[in-house]
Design an enzyme around this catalytic site. Structure first.
Site, short mmCIF file in Angstrom:
data_model
loop_
_atom_site.label_atom_id
_atom_site.label_comp_id
_atom_site.label_asym_id
_atom_site.label_seq_id
_atom_site.Cartn_x
_atom_site.Cartn_y
_atom_site.Cartn_z
N ALA A 205 -14.03 44.07 -8.12
CA ALA A 205 -15.12 44.63 -8.91
C ALA A 205 -14.86 46.10 -9.23
O ALA A 205 -14.41 46.86 -8.37
CB ALA A 205 -16.44 44.49 -8.14
N ILE A 206 -15.15 46.50 -10.46
CA ILE A 206 -15.08 47.92 -10.84
C ILE A 206 -16.48 48.51 -10.77
O ILE A 206 -16.74 49.42 -9.99
CB ILE A 206 -14.49 48.07 -12.26
CG1 ILE A 206 -13.08 47.49 -12.32
CG2 ILE A 206 -14.46 49.55 -12.66
CD1 ILE A 206 -12.47 47.52 -13.71
N SER A 208 -19.29 46.22 -10.90
CA SER A 208 -20.18 45.08 -10.63
C SER A 208 -20.33 44.85 -9.13
O SER A 208 -19.58 45.40 -8.33
CB SER A 208 -19.63 43.82 -11.30
OG SER A 208 -18.47 43.39 -10.64
N ASP A 265 -16.06 52.29 -18.08
CA ASP A 265 -15.57 50.96 -18.46
C ASP A 265 -15.59 50.87 -19.98
O ASP A 265 -16.31 50.07 -20.56
CB ASP A 265 -16.45 49.88 -17.83
CG ASP A 265 -15.74 48.52 -17.79
OD1 ASP A 265 -14.54 48.47 -18.10
OD2 ASP A 265 -16.39 47.53 -17.44
N SER A 273 -6.61 46.64 -20.55
CA SER A 273 -6.51 46.20 -19.16
C SER A 273 -6.40 44.68 -19.07
O SER A 273 -5.51 44.14 -18.41
CB SER A 273 -7.74 46.68 -18.38
OG SER A 273 -7.78 46.12 -17.08
#
Length: 511
Positions: A205-206, A208, A265, A273
């Protein structure tokens, strides 16, 4: 001992994708060379050279005046023993920072600029502050489609590539922003059971409360070596693993390490990415899921269509067969938000349990059906029925269990964190809106994804009738501090809007 050599000492600190060195303030090298805290230094040993950010310390118990301490990230790159003698010098500033400064000023960068930037980042010539400058520059001033192609290609070339020697290697990716959207853990076993190759490597997760790798880790090991990954996929036709160990587009992992704490993001970075990772993993056919909703990453249909064009432009020029599905992103998918609760939902669907979340099941079948239609032996429109048969027959569950066994099973326990707070409706009405962002924030405040059993368990979804005092959802946490943060956030804004049927957000058409 030479004035510019120091004895190596291992400092047991995880600096997460950044090389950090520790030098005592009274060190002769520090004084002679005029080093400063947070400057870049070059460390050499037996022909190996690495760059590191210098931290200056005053405590001899951490590092003594004749020593150079290295964080775990940096020490592992030398493959040596403590006590080895290293040479320390000033590091040259990365020349590609000139290109970053030009981007900050709004200029357009060419292919050579992006190649130079990614080379410097992957060689650790950038500090995290310099990486942040690059991310903000490309996020604020955006990337045109050619710049995005250059960045994707440069990221792809920064590491290794897997070659499966098969004409069709399928994959699926969601751009994120929808809590509980663990469709990959259903799509992979369905597609693999059909016989198609689908090696799914995922990031953690970034921004989230859970990524696919975080959730799959509830069931089995996800940190697989490239050799393990290859053997498992050859045997099972699929996997669900963390992509960080395979050195696939490693510059992407270094960018994510900075994006995560900053909550950045941007769409351009996201496209680069996703596509660089998928191409590096050997994918030939990719399905991209773009959820659209008022609190999703993409909030309007025109934005989704523009993003689809970007994906298709870059994918086409990099010889990737790519299709995009625009899906309903009005609310979280499934009931659980957080690794343990999301893993529970996935297994309920695979086991055809009557209590399984219907929306998670339906969306997974739609996505799996579209991927199955990549198979030249499957006629268009037949994919959904094939996917449903694989799920209902139990073949998908059997394949998931085989993948779990191959990756290394863990004891199964989906029980959520013991600290529990119930959030109740403040009035009668119909659930007309659920704020994805707010629900994700509450789950993260509760400790997810680091604390696997933390998160939010939804009891009511869009269209559900509720009475005042009825429970909307439960917050679960493992530690009191996280629990209090999440409770306070839910008190400020519980993320739910109650109204009448006429105010219920209309669903979007799925493409």
């Amino acid at each position: 001992m030479s004035i510019d050599t120091l004895q190596l000492r291992r400092i047991a600190i995880d600096t997460y994708h950044e090389n950090v060195a520790y030098m005592h303030r009274e060190c002769g090298v520090y004084r002679a060379e005029g080093f400063q805290a947070l400057s870049k230094i070059q460390i050499s040993l037996n022909g190996i050279k690495i760059l590191a950010v210098l931290n200056v310390v005053d405590d001899a118990s951490i590092v003594q005046s004749g020593e150079l301490g290295l964080s775990e990230q940096a020490f592992q790159q030398f493959n040596c023993v403590e006590g080895s003698m290293v040479t320390v010098n000033h590091a040259e500033p990365p020349k590609s920072m000139d290109a970053v400064r030009r981007k900050i000023n709004g200029e357009r960068l060419d292919r050579a600029d992006f190649d130079s930037i990614t080379d410097d980042i992957v060689e650790s010539r950038y500090s995290k502050m310099e990486i942040a400058a690059f991310l903000v520059a490309t996020g604020q001033n955006s990337l045109d489609r050619d710049e995005l192609l250059y960045l994707t290609r440069a990221m792809l070339q920064s590491g290794d590539r897997i070659h499966w020697d098969e004409p069709l290697v399928a994959d699926k990716h969601c751009i994120g922003g929808i809590p509980g959207n663990r469709t990959s853990m259903l799509v992979v076993p369905i597609v693999a059971a059909h016989g198609m190759l689908i090696p799914k490597t995922s990031s953690r997760a970034i921004t989230s409360p859970a990524g696919t790798a975080d959730t799959m880790e509830m069931l089995c090991e996800v940190n697989l070596s490239p050799t393990q990954l290859h053997d498992i996929v050859r045997r099972e036709r699929g996997c669900l693993a963390w992509g960080g160990t395979a050195r696939l587009a490693p510059v992407d992992d270094m960018l994510i390490a900075v994006e995560r704490p900053l909550g950045i993001d941007s769409q351009g970075q996201m496209v680069a990415s996703i596509l660089s990772k998928k191409l590096a993993a050997g994918s030939t056919h990719l399905l991209v899921d773009i959820p659209v909703g008022p609190s999703a990453k993409v909030r309007q249909m025109r934005q989704a269509l523009a993003l689809r064009k970007l994906f298709e432009f870059v994918g086409d020029r990099l010889n990737l067969h790519l299709e995009v599905m625009i899906t309903d992103g009005r609310q979280p998918i499934g009931r659980g938000i957080g690794p343990a609760l999301e893993a529970r939902d996935v297994m309920l669907v695979l086991q055809n349990d009557p209590e399984a979340p219907a929306d998670l099941r339906q969306k997974a079948l739609q996505l799996a059906g579209r991927i199955i239609e990549f198979d030249p032996d499957v006629r268009g429109g037949q994919g959904y029925a094939i996917a449903r048969d694989i799920l209902e027959s139990g073949r998908a569950c059997a394949k998931m269990n085989e993948i779990i066994q191959a990756q290394g099973p863990k004891p199964v326990d989906f029980s959520p964190g013991s600290l529990c707070h119930e959030v109740a409706a403040k009035s009668d009405g119909i659930v007309t809106e659920i704020d994805n962002l707010q629900m994700a924030k509450i789950a993260r405040m509760a400790g997810a994804p680091m604390m696997k059993r933390a998160g939010v368990d939804l009891l009511k979804k869009l269209g559900s009738p509720v009475k005042k005092g009825e429970i909307l959802y439960r917050i679960h946490a493992e530690f009191p501090a996280d629990f209090n943060f999440a409770q306070n956030l839910a008190m400020q804004n519980d993320g739910y809007t109650l109204g009448s049927n006429a105010e219920l957000l209309k669903p979007l058409i799925t493409f």
